[in-house]
Design an enzyme around this catalytic site. Sequence first.
Site, PDB file in Angstrom:
ATOM      1  N   ASP A 303       0.859  -1.168   0.000  1.00 35.30           N
ATOM      2  CA  ASP A 303       0.000   0.000   0.000  1.00 35.30           C
ATOM      3  C   ASP A 303       0.907   1.234   0.000  1.00 35.30           C
ATOM      4  OD1 ASP A 303      -2.165   1.697  -0.023  1.00 35.30           O
ATOM      5  OD2 ASP A 303      -3.249   0.676   1.579  1.00 35.30           O
TER       6      ASP A 303
HETATM    7  C1  BGC Z   1      -5.075   3.101  -0.020  1.00 36.21           C
HETATM    8  C2  BGC Z   1      -5.199   2.020  -1.058  1.00 36.21           C
HETATM    9  C3  BGC Z   1      -5.032   2.597  -2.440  1.00 36.21           C
HETATM   10  C4  BGC Z   1      -3.707   3.310  -2.504  1.00 36.21           C
HETATM   11  C5  BGC Z   1      -3.398   3.889  -3.867  1.00 36.21           C
HETATM   12  C6  BGC Z   1      -3.833   3.950  -0.223  1.00 36.21           C
HETATM   13  O1  BGC Z   1      -3.821   5.063   0.601  1.00 36.21           O
HETATM   14  O2  BGC Z   1      -5.056   2.495   1.256  1.00 36.21           O
HETATM   15  O3  BGC Z   1      -6.435   1.373  -0.926  1.00 36.21           O
HETATM   16  O4  BGC Z   1      -5.122   1.590  -3.409  1.00 36.21           O
HETATM   17  O5  BGC Z   1      -3.698   4.363  -1.559  1.00 36.21           O
HETATM   18  O6  BGC Z   1      -4.154   4.975  -4.166  1.00 36.21           O
END
Ligand code: BGC
Length: 785
Positions: A303
Amino acid sequence: MSIAHDCGIQSTSHRYFMPLAFTLVIVASASAQRPPSDTGFANRRATRLADSLLALMTLEEKLGQLTQTPAGFGQTGPTVDAGGEQMVRDGKLGSFLNLYGADVTRRMQRIAVEESRLHIPLILGFDVIHGMRTIFPVPLATAGSFDSSAAARAARIAAVEATAMGVHWTFAPMVDIARDARWGRIVEGAGEDPYLGSVMAAAQVRGFQGDNLRAPTSVLATMKHFAAYGGAEAGRDYNVVSVSERDLWNVYLPPFHAAVRAGVGAVMPSFNEINGTPSHANDWLLTDVLRKYWHFGGMVVSDWSAIMELMQHGLGDSVTVATRALHAGVDMEMSSALYRNKLATEVRAGRVPKSLVDSAVVHILRVKAALGLFDDPYRGSSTERERANILTAEHRKAAREIAREAIVLLTNRTVGGAPALPLRRDLRSLAVIGALAVDSASALGAWHGIGRKEDAVTVLDGLRRALPNVAISYAAGVPLDTVRVEGPVSTPGITEAEQLARSADAIILVLGETGDMSGEAASRTSVELPGAQLQLAQAVVRAARASNPTKVVIAVLMNGRPLAVQWLADSTSALVESWHLGVEHGNALADILLGDYAPSGKLPVSVPRVTGQLPIYYNHKNTGRPPSEREKWNSKYIDAPWTPLFPFGHGLSYTTFGYTNLRLSRSTLRGSDSVTLTVDLTNTGKRAGTEVAQLYLRDDAASVTRPVRELRGFHRVTLQPGQSETVSFRLGPDDFAFYDRDMRRVVEPGGFTVWVGESSAATLEGHFTVTGGVTVLAPAPPRFR
Ligand code: BGC
């Protein structure tokens, strides 16, 4: 000539590569150490391609493949600065996120495949959660349709639009089970139930990835956030999770396993720790369970900066955390760049085995191969395709149909001898009250891809289109920017709303949360109506009833989490849960309110009466002192009932349904047998409608405690008035099984109760007995470390 061709692999698709000045060597490398895969990514072709490239790559190029960086945002859309371009040219970047649009993606891909030394294509990812440009209902809402084909259809269309714009990969579906509505990300998943969550997870994977991942309209799906992110303590986003190993397997992991079985190509670990280990450093989760036990063959992407955040978790310095994440099984690092910046020295010094880097690279290259990127790195994206495929009339039609199915009719009282809904068409005037009624941005909901608010049909627009001959007036009541303010607000808007309430024939009150009040980093301490909205609702209802005691006042909720709206439920003529429905919000809602479509949605979550009941979920344990109103000394509250305001699975229609004649094909069976249940479902009302018939199961006595009931099947059935249909459910060992004291997956002998009906409060019950000994379906999975 393509790399695939150079590797001796036949392909019929486009040839695009610059001729290579060298011959690729087919090497038999690390593949023997890799776990088997049942998800199709480790096929011979992809593995040969990946292994051959690996043999040619420098350590820096390998670490580049493990790196994903976000695109910047310019005035006209995403951009890549000169530094980013140079990294691609130098082979130091394998992936972008947030890069979309045929022009810019083609330009970057061209640099990767024509100007970088090894011509390895980029993989481009984006959060396409509930639509790219055509925005569908938020995932929580779609789950409430209990219609897996609707979830798959929304994902398919999202994939068609995203791929036209050069996106290869979505960070969806989010399959986190959420039992605490304070957690804002409840909106992104399918709610509280592992069974429904598993069905929806698999459907979305199929929708995104299509039948064939190589097809130019397929996007790679990512199941996230692995795991138990929804268990955040106190509902506070990113917070720690403490969960028993048994609950992890029974509650949180099933939707992930379902997504793996559906062939999901990527996994994103969760930001949270579980019982002391952050998921990005959790080798038990990412290797023992995911790769070895489930045979996942795709890739693991971190993430956002989550590897770097392992330092904040307290696991050590940047080198330590990068090493921990790689060891645990994170293949690609999103946003932060510790792999690229820290691991080369470690590998060269022999402190990090080269084989770990190699196997992460292979996972990524295999996925790129599975997407067909080595044959056509552009995957047919073009501005023409964008124009032809984005926000088409057909896509909007699908959005409206799916949105209609998601709306839940929570209450519908009889007012003046008739049900409040559907609305009478011969109204002379209608007052629409509440700032959300004109808030197109909120209609889109959280995480709305590249959706634009001007694409969305608001509640007011939808009603005006549907009722051209009715005088529709509108008042915000409390302005949208005070929706967030807690506590009473005195505003002239309330006076204006009261005037409309007095003069109009009927009132629609639109209340709830703006789109950005749920989603990531949008936890609330209270799940009551925010701001001054309750005050507004009370003033409006009072004014309406003072002018005419039988005046219809409908409350429509727009929200990304269940809201504790006891007063509205008790005091309005009808209460409708519309969530955030996407671009067709207003049209779909008008279809329901006017009766062009009979409501069929059901709640994918329990709705609390007050915040203090959270976490609340229907599949809870009984305890030694099950709640009862009869006496004091049991598991309840002294200041509020213990029951939800509305149970999981609840949802009315404009007709009624009767369940009778529950039969079981047998009353005793062995643990390895199946039993079929049938029930007669009758439309007992006066108009056609669709019911979601639900089946719940309880293991009456077991060696460990089991939930009071659990969903084990559902069917959507459409019936004409008076029509009956026999609905059947087949239950087998998987439905009876649970993790015993030794964490074996077993079916134990003894009594079981089943209920079939309209919600988790269904009362029509049957019984059967499992005889014989314990049936072990699986030995204990790898034990939590
Ligand atoms: C979120 C994810 C997301 C990623 C990319 C993160 O802050 O937890 O779910 O896919 O950002 O945007």
